[in-house]
Motif scaffolding. Structure first.
Motif, short mmCIF file in Angstrom:
data_model
loop_
_atom_site.label_atom_id
_atom_site.label_comp_id
_atom_site.label_asym_id
_atom_site.label_seq_id
_atom_site.Cartn_x
_atom_site.Cartn_y
_atom_site.Cartn_z
N ILE A 74 189.09 73.31 54.61
CA ILE A 74 189.73 73.89 55.80
C ILE A 74 188.65 74.48 56.70
O ILE A 74 187.92 75.39 56.30
CB ILE A 74 190.78 74.96 55.43
CG1 ILE A 74 191.90 74.32 54.60
CG2 ILE A 74 191.34 75.61 56.70
CD1 ILE A 74 193.00 75.28 54.18
N LEU A 75 188.56 73.93 57.90
CA LEU A 75 187.50 74.33 58.82
C LEU A 75 188.13 75.12 59.96
O LEU A 75 188.81 74.55 60.82
CB LEU A 75 186.85 73.04 59.35
CG LEU A 75 185.56 73.11 60.13
CD1 LEU A 75 184.47 73.79 59.35
CD2 LEU A 75 185.14 71.68 60.50
N LEU A 76 187.93 76.44 59.95
CA LEU A 76 188.48 77.28 61.02
C LEU A 76 187.42 77.41 62.12
O LEU A 76 186.30 77.83 61.86
CB LEU A 76 188.83 78.67 60.48
CG LEU A 76 189.84 78.71 59.33
CD1 LEU A 76 190.03 80.15 58.84
CD2 LEU A 76 191.18 78.11 59.72
N LEU A 77 187.80 77.01 63.34
CA LEU A 77 186.84 77.00 64.45
C LEU A 77 187.35 77.86 65.60
O LEU A 77 188.56 78.05 65.74
CB LEU A 77 186.65 75.58 65.00
CG LEU A 77 186.10 74.50 64.08
CD1 LEU A 77 186.07 73.16 64.81
CD2 LEU A 77 184.70 74.86 63.60
N PRO A 78 186.47 78.34 66.46
CA PRO A 78 186.95 78.92 67.71
C PRO A 78 187.52 77.80 68.58
O PRO A 78 187.32 76.61 68.28
CB PRO A 78 185.69 79.51 68.34
CG PRO A 78 184.56 78.81 67.69
CD PRO A 78 185.02 78.34 66.35
N PRO A 79 188.22 78.13 69.68
CA PRO A 79 188.74 77.06 70.54
C PRO A 79 187.59 76.15 70.97
O PRO A 79 186.48 76.61 71.20
CB PRO A 79 189.29 77.81 71.76
CG PRO A 79 189.56 79.20 71.28
CD PRO A 79 188.55 79.47 70.20
N VAL A 80 187.87 74.85 71.05
CA VAL A 80 186.83 73.89 71.42
C VAL A 80 187.00 73.48 72.88
O VAL A 80 188.01 73.79 73.52
CB VAL A 80 186.86 72.64 70.50
CG1 VAL A 80 186.56 73.04 69.06
CG2 VAL A 80 188.21 71.91 70.58
N SER A 81 186.01 72.77 73.39
CA SER A 81 186.08 72.33 74.79
C SER A 81 187.05 71.15 74.90
O SER A 81 187.45 70.56 73.89
CB SER A 81 184.69 71.92 75.28
OG SER A 81 184.41 70.60 74.87
N TYR A 82 187.38 70.77 76.12
CA TYR A 82 188.34 69.67 76.31
C TYR A 82 187.77 68.35 75.80
O TYR A 82 188.46 67.59 75.10
CB TYR A 82 188.70 69.57 77.79
CG TYR A 82 189.64 68.43 78.10
CD1 TYR A 82 190.98 68.47 77.71
CD2 TYR A 82 189.19 67.31 78.79
CE1 TYR A 82 191.84 67.42 77.99
CE2 TYR A 82 190.05 66.26 79.09
CZ TYR A 82 191.36 66.31 78.69
OH TYR A 82 192.21 65.28 78.97
N LEU A 83 186.53 68.08 76.10
CA LEU A 83 185.95 66.81 75.64
C LEU A 83 185.88 66.78 74.11
O LEU A 83 186.11 65.74 73.49
CB LEU A 83 184.57 66.58 76.26
CG LEU A 83 184.52 66.31 77.76
CD1 LEU A 83 183.09 66.02 78.22
CD2 LEU A 83 185.43 65.16 78.16
N GLU A 84 185.56 67.93 73.53
CA GLU A 84 185.54 67.99 72.06
C GLU A 84 186.95 67.76 71.51
O GLU A 84 187.13 67.06 70.50
CB GLU A 84 185.01 69.35 71.60
CG GLU A 84 183.52 69.51 71.85
CD GLU A 84 183.00 70.90 71.56
OE1 GLU A 84 181.79 71.03 71.30
OE2 GLU A 84 183.77 71.87 71.61
N MET A 85 187.93 68.32 72.21
CA MET A 85 189.31 68.17 71.75
C MET A 85 189.75 66.70 71.82
O MET A 85 190.39 66.19 70.90
CB MET A 85 190.21 69.03 72.66
CG MET A 85 191.56 69.26 72.10
SD MET A 85 191.47 70.17 70.56
CE MET A 85 193.19 70.14 70.12
N ILE A 86 189.37 66.04 72.90
CA ILE A 86 189.70 64.61 73.04
C ILE A 86 189.10 63.83 71.86
O ILE A 86 189.75 62.94 71.29
CB ILE A 86 189.13 64.08 74.38
CG1 ILE A 86 189.88 64.70 75.56
CG2 ILE A 86 189.13 62.57 74.45
CD1 ILE A 86 191.14 63.97 75.95
N GLN A 87 187.87 64.16 71.51
CA GLN A 87 187.22 63.48 70.38
C GLN A 87 187.98 63.74 69.08
O GLN A 87 188.22 62.82 68.30
CB GLN A 87 185.78 64.00 70.19
CG GLN A 87 184.81 63.54 71.22
CD GLN A 87 184.68 62.03 71.19
OE1 GLN A 87 185.44 61.35 71.87
NE2 GLN A 87 183.73 61.51 70.45
N LEU A 88 188.33 65.00 68.87
CA LEU A 88 189.02 65.36 67.63
C LEU A 88 190.39 64.67 67.57
O LEU A 88 190.79 64.14 66.52
CB LEU A 88 189.19 66.89 67.53
CG LEU A 88 187.89 67.68 67.32
CD1 LEU A 88 188.15 69.18 67.41
CD2 LEU A 88 187.24 67.34 65.97
#
Ligand code: UD1
Ligand code: UDP
Length: 384
Positions: free
Chosen positions: A277-291
């Motif tokens: 389980i990887l808890l991250l801070p909010p990511v950027s939009y481009l990172e979100m698209i990748q995820l």
């Protein structure tokens, strides 16, 4: 033509990129845009991070409204927006979606007769316990242009008595209602082309394509209700312990705070120490698209994330009892799981053994922003 755009919460900043890009590429200088940020979201990773990445003009005004109870937060925004409208005298005010920033702007503008343009109109969950449902209904009913992104949105408006025969000039009493597609689809098409080149989130977090699950959670019904929050995290822990995938959770600040307060101590310990389980801070939009694109499955209570998963052909478990994006569920690419441990685990197992879903084009053709701007230009002069 002068447009005054109201943004405030993360998804609105992202949505606004499509209209700002279309103005810059096709309509300047005939259309001028003034951007007002209400300050509803203010953390660097909930706001500032998006402007450069999405090439959005920096706000001309920031009201600094911040967080708070619905009434006080919305009231601060209404007062600030009203003053700016009086000074700027725009032809139209553009609002997005269903947040408190949306409602504040709709109230401020309609009362002083600035025509309101509601992008992402007509969506309904038919659950008036959601603050967003109140915000949408009220905003739609004081708008002069309504742009539902789907046929369902258009039908909902018809059912509420809106006429969709569209004879200009449009007024607050006789608004124009057009299904032009979804500006979020415009953005996903545009930015997914650059996301591969410009981000390395998978590498940075040690993730392999289609070997992780993406989870987002922020809806108040889930974050502020101990029973629901614990049930969702028990299901996530079970998935982490029984499957082979890593669970990636970019945490909305609201969720991070509420996990500390409401999760049972043992569950919280197991979640934070679990290597899958990887808890991250909010990511950027481009990172979100990748995820979203490379996840094997998305689990979310977000409206935008449900849709982006669909655009990027990734199946989705919706952690809510209902959705405004009913087409996705009807297509079989998403399943409503509520905050029910058994339903979440059943749907997870279903998609693990049936990874192929069908993804139709139901959100337009990627040019919703241009269609909206064309309509505003040709119908200019509308008054409330
Ligand atoms: C809001 C919208 C919701 C939308 C979501 C997008 C309303 C009623 N809700 O919910 O429809 O889906 O944005 O993300 O408008 N906080 C921070 N830093 C920030 C912003 C918020 O720490 O930059 C924390 C604060 O503790 C705040 C809480 O998050 O009280 C909730 O923020 P708020 O903007 O009121 O609602 P969201 O849950 O973000
Ligand atoms: N998003 C993002 N980083 C994150 C989580 C979400 O960039 O860490 C983007 C997501 O890609 C989508 C939008 O934020 O474009 C959705 O916003 P959110 O889930 O906050 O709200 P909702 O859509 O439910 O209103």
């Amino acid at each position: 033509l002068k447009l005054l755009t109201i943004i405030g919460a993360r998804p609105q900043i992202i949505k606004s990129a499509a209209i700002s890009r279309a103005i810059k590429n096709h309509y300047a200088p005939s259309i001028k845009e003034v951007v007002v940020h209400t300050g509803q979201h203010y953390d660097e990773r909930m706001s500032a991070i998006f402007f450069e990445e999405l090439q959005i003009p920096l706000p001309d005004y920031n009201l600094g409204a911040g967080s708070g109870k619905h009434g006080e937060q919305t009231a601060r925004m209404i007062a600030g927006i009203e003053t700016i409208l009086e000074n700027e005298q725009p032809d139209f005010m553009i609002i997005y979606g269903d947040t408190n920033s949306t409602l504040a702007a709709a109230v401020a503008a309609s009362k002083i007769h600035v025509p309101v343009v509601h992008i992402e109109a007509g969506l309904r969950s038919f659950n008036k316990k959601m603050p967003e449902e109140i915000n949408r209904i009220l905003s739609d009913h004081v708008s002069t242009y309504l742009f539902p992104p789907t046929q369902t949105g258009l039908d909902n408006l018809k059912n509420e008595g809106f006429r969709v025969d569209n004879r200009p000039p449009y007024t607050i009493d006789r608004p124009g209602v057009f299904n032009v597609g979804d500006v979020m689809y415009d953005n996903t098409l545009f930015f997914s082309k650059v996301a591969d080149k410009n981000t390395d989130i998978l590498e940075k977090e040690g993730l392999q394509k289609k070997q992780f699950l993406l989870v987002t959670l922020h809806r108040n019904t889930n974050t502020d209700d101990a029973t629901r929050l614990n049930a969702i995290f028990r299901a996530l822990l079970e998935i982490a312990n029984s499957g082979n995938e890593t669970l990636v959770l970019p945490l909305h600040p609201r969720t991070a705070k509420q996990m500390e307060i409401l999760l049972e101590a043992e569950l919280r310990r197991e979640i934070s120490s679990n290597p899958a389980i990887l808890l991250l801070p909010p990511v950027s939009y481009l990172e979100m698209i990748q995820l979203e694109k490379y996840a094997k499955l998305v689990l979310t209570d977000s409206g935008g994330v449900q849709k982006e998963a669909y655009f990027l052909k990734t199946p989705c478990l919706i952690l809510r009892a209902e959705t405004e994006w009913v087409e996705i569920v009807e297509s079989g690419a998403a399943v409503l799981c509520d905050a029910d441990e058994t339903r979440i685990l059943d749907a997870y197992r279903y998609f693990m053994s049936n990874p192929e879903s069908s993804f139709q084009t139901i959100y337009g053709d990627g040019s919703a922003a241009e269609k909206i701007l064309n309509l505003l230009l040709t119908g200019a002069g509308a008054t409330t």
